[in-house]
Write a protein that holds these residues in place. Structure first.
Motif, PDB file in Angstrom:
ATOM      1  N   ARG A  45      -0.763 -17.063  -6.055  1.00 49.27           N
ATOM      2  CA  ARG A  45       0.472 -16.276  -5.882  1.00 49.27           C
ATOM      3  C   ARG A  45       0.154 -14.832  -5.496  1.00 49.27           C
ATOM      4  O   ARG A  45       0.812 -14.251  -4.627  1.00 49.27           O
ATOM      5  CB  ARG A  45       1.310 -16.309  -7.161  1.00 49.27           C
ATOM      6  N   GLN A  46      -0.871 -14.256  -6.113  1.00 46.44           N
ATOM      7  CA  GLN A  46      -1.242 -12.876  -5.817  1.00 46.44           C
ATOM      8  C   GLN A  46      -1.795 -12.740  -4.393  1.00 46.44           C
ATOM      9  O   GLN A  46      -1.492 -11.767  -3.691  1.00 46.44           O
ATOM     10  CB  GLN A  46      -2.245 -12.359  -6.847  1.00 46.44           C
ATOM     11  N   ARG A  48      -1.044 -14.728  -1.870  1.00 47.94           N
ATOM     12  CA  ARG A  48       0.110 -14.904  -0.968  1.00 47.94           C
ATOM     13  C   ARG A  48       0.926 -13.620  -0.871  1.00 47.94           C
ATOM     14  O   ARG A  48       1.380 -13.257   0.217  1.00 47.94           O
ATOM     15  CB  ARG A  48       0.976 -16.069  -1.423  1.00 47.94           C
ATOM     16  N   ALA A  49       1.100 -12.937  -1.991  1.00 48.01           N
ATOM     17  CA  ALA A  49       1.815 -11.655  -1.969  1.00 48.01           C
ATOM     18  C   ALA A  49       1.043 -10.633  -1.143  1.00 48.01           C
ATOM     19  O   ALA A  49       1.633  -9.871  -0.361  1.00 48.01           O
ATOM     20  CB  ALA A  49       2.035 -11.137  -3.390  1.00 48.01           C
ATOM     21  N   ALA A  50      -0.275 -10.624  -1.272  1.00 50.07           N
ATOM     22  CA  ALA A  50      -1.099  -9.704  -0.487  1.00 50.07           C
ATOM     23  C   ALA A  50      -0.990 -10.021   1.005  1.00 50.07           C
ATOM     24  O   ALA A  50      -0.900  -9.113   1.834  1.00 50.07           O
ATOM     25  CB  ALA A  50      -2.559  -9.774  -0.941  1.00 50.07           C
ATOM     26  N   ARG A  52       1.568 -11.359   2.488  1.00 48.13           N
ATOM     27  CA  ARG A  52       2.885 -10.860   2.934  1.00 48.13           C
ATOM     28  C   ARG A  52       2.809  -9.354   3.209  1.00 48.13           C
ATOM     29  O   ARG A  52       3.364  -8.872   4.198  1.00 48.13           O
ATOM     30  CB  ARG A  52       3.959 -11.168   1.888  1.00 48.13           C
ATOM     31  N   THR A  53       2.115  -8.629   2.369  1.00 47.95           N
ATOM     32  CA  THR A  53       1.950  -7.188   2.582  1.00 47.95           C
ATOM     33  C   THR A  53       1.123  -6.915   3.837  1.00 47.95           C
ATOM     34  O   THR A  53       1.466  -6.046   4.642  1.00 47.95           O
ATOM     35  CB  THR A  53       1.279  -6.535   1.351  1.00 47.95           C
ATOM     36  N   ARG A  56       3.183  -7.530   6.954  1.00 47.96           N
ATOM     37  CA  ARG A  56       4.427  -6.764   7.081  1.00 47.96           C
ATOM     38  C   ARG A  56       4.385  -5.900   8.348  1.00 47.96           C
ATOM     39  O   ARG A  56       3.405  -5.215   8.614  1.00 47.96           O
ATOM     40  CB  ARG A  56       4.632  -5.883   5.853  1.00 47.96           C
ATOM     41  N   THR A  61       4.318 -14.206  10.017  1.00 49.90           N
ATOM     42  CA  THR A  61       4.152 -14.476   8.595  1.00 49.90           C
ATOM     43  C   THR A  61       2.704 -14.873   8.311  1.00 49.90           C
ATOM     44  O   THR A  61       1.915 -15.113   9.238  1.00 49.90           O
ATOM     45  CB  THR A  61       5.065 -15.635   8.163  1.00 49.90           C
ATOM     46  N   TRP A 141      -8.404  -4.581   2.665  1.00 52.90           N
ATOM     47  CA  TRP A 141      -7.922  -5.151   1.408  1.00 52.90           C
ATOM     48  C   TRP A 141      -9.057  -5.848   0.666  1.00 52.90           C
ATOM     49  O   TRP A 141      -9.226  -5.671  -0.547  1.00 52.90           O
ATOM     50  CB  TRP A 141      -6.775  -6.136   1.688  1.00 52.90           C
TER      51      TRP A 141
END
Length: 173
Positions: A45-46, A48-50, A52-53, A56, A61, A141
């Motif tokens: 989940r973390q 996937r959130a990264a 998305r960031t 952005r 996507t 990142w």
């Protein structure tokens, strides 16, 4: 009782505590699998959130980035079906993303000289430029995340994930 029988019984008695320890260890490992899987899901989940960031403002996507990267690999060009096989996805899901990438002029479909109906996918210059931009973000990142981790821990985790993935793959066959 003969000396030989006595020796066998003593050996069996010596193995009993060892067998109990093995069973207790197996139970402890089985009990730890739940929290381990929960931890893996949290990391997923973390990440996937990264992603998305990282994507952005890029116009695509995370899943689109992944498929674009597959098509940009050194073995290309290849078909949507081949890309799907390489990443373990259905042809239909990869086709849907490929169509979106083509609409954004990041990939092109070209005739396959070996198959009349099959199209080969090539990444456009725009697609390659976007990949360079996203990979630069990803590198920053990754370095930031790695700066907080011990190298030995990372290597141990990598070896463990390879081992468990291989074991799970064997079980699914």
């Amino acid at each position: 009782m003969t000396p030989n029988q006595t020796g066998r019984r003593a050996a069996a008695a010596g193995k009993a505590p060892e067998k109990a320890r093995d069973l207790a260890g197996a139970r402890a490992r089985a009990k730890a699998i739940g929290p381990l899987l929960e931890g893996c899901a949290a990391i997923d989940r973390q990440v996937r959130a990264a992603v998305r960031t990282l994507t952005r403002g890029s116009g695509i996507t995370g899943p689109q980035w992944g498929i674009l990267g597959v098509f940009a690999g050194p073995e290309g060009p290849f078909s949507v079906a081949e890309a799907a096989r390489r990443i373990g996805q259905t042809r239909q899901s990869v086709q849907g993303i490929a169509d979106l990438l083509a609409d954004k002029a990041l990939i092109e479909f070209r005739p396959d000289p070996n198959h009349r109906r099959t199209k080969l996918v090539t990444v456009t210059d725009s697609g390659r430029a976007l990949l360079r931009k996203l990979r630069a973000r990803q590198t920053r990142w990754t370095r930031q995340v790695a700066s907080h981790l011990d190298g030995n821990d990372v290597e141990t985790a990598l070896q463990f994930t390879r081992h468990i993935r291989a074991h799970l793959a064997d079980q699914s066959q």
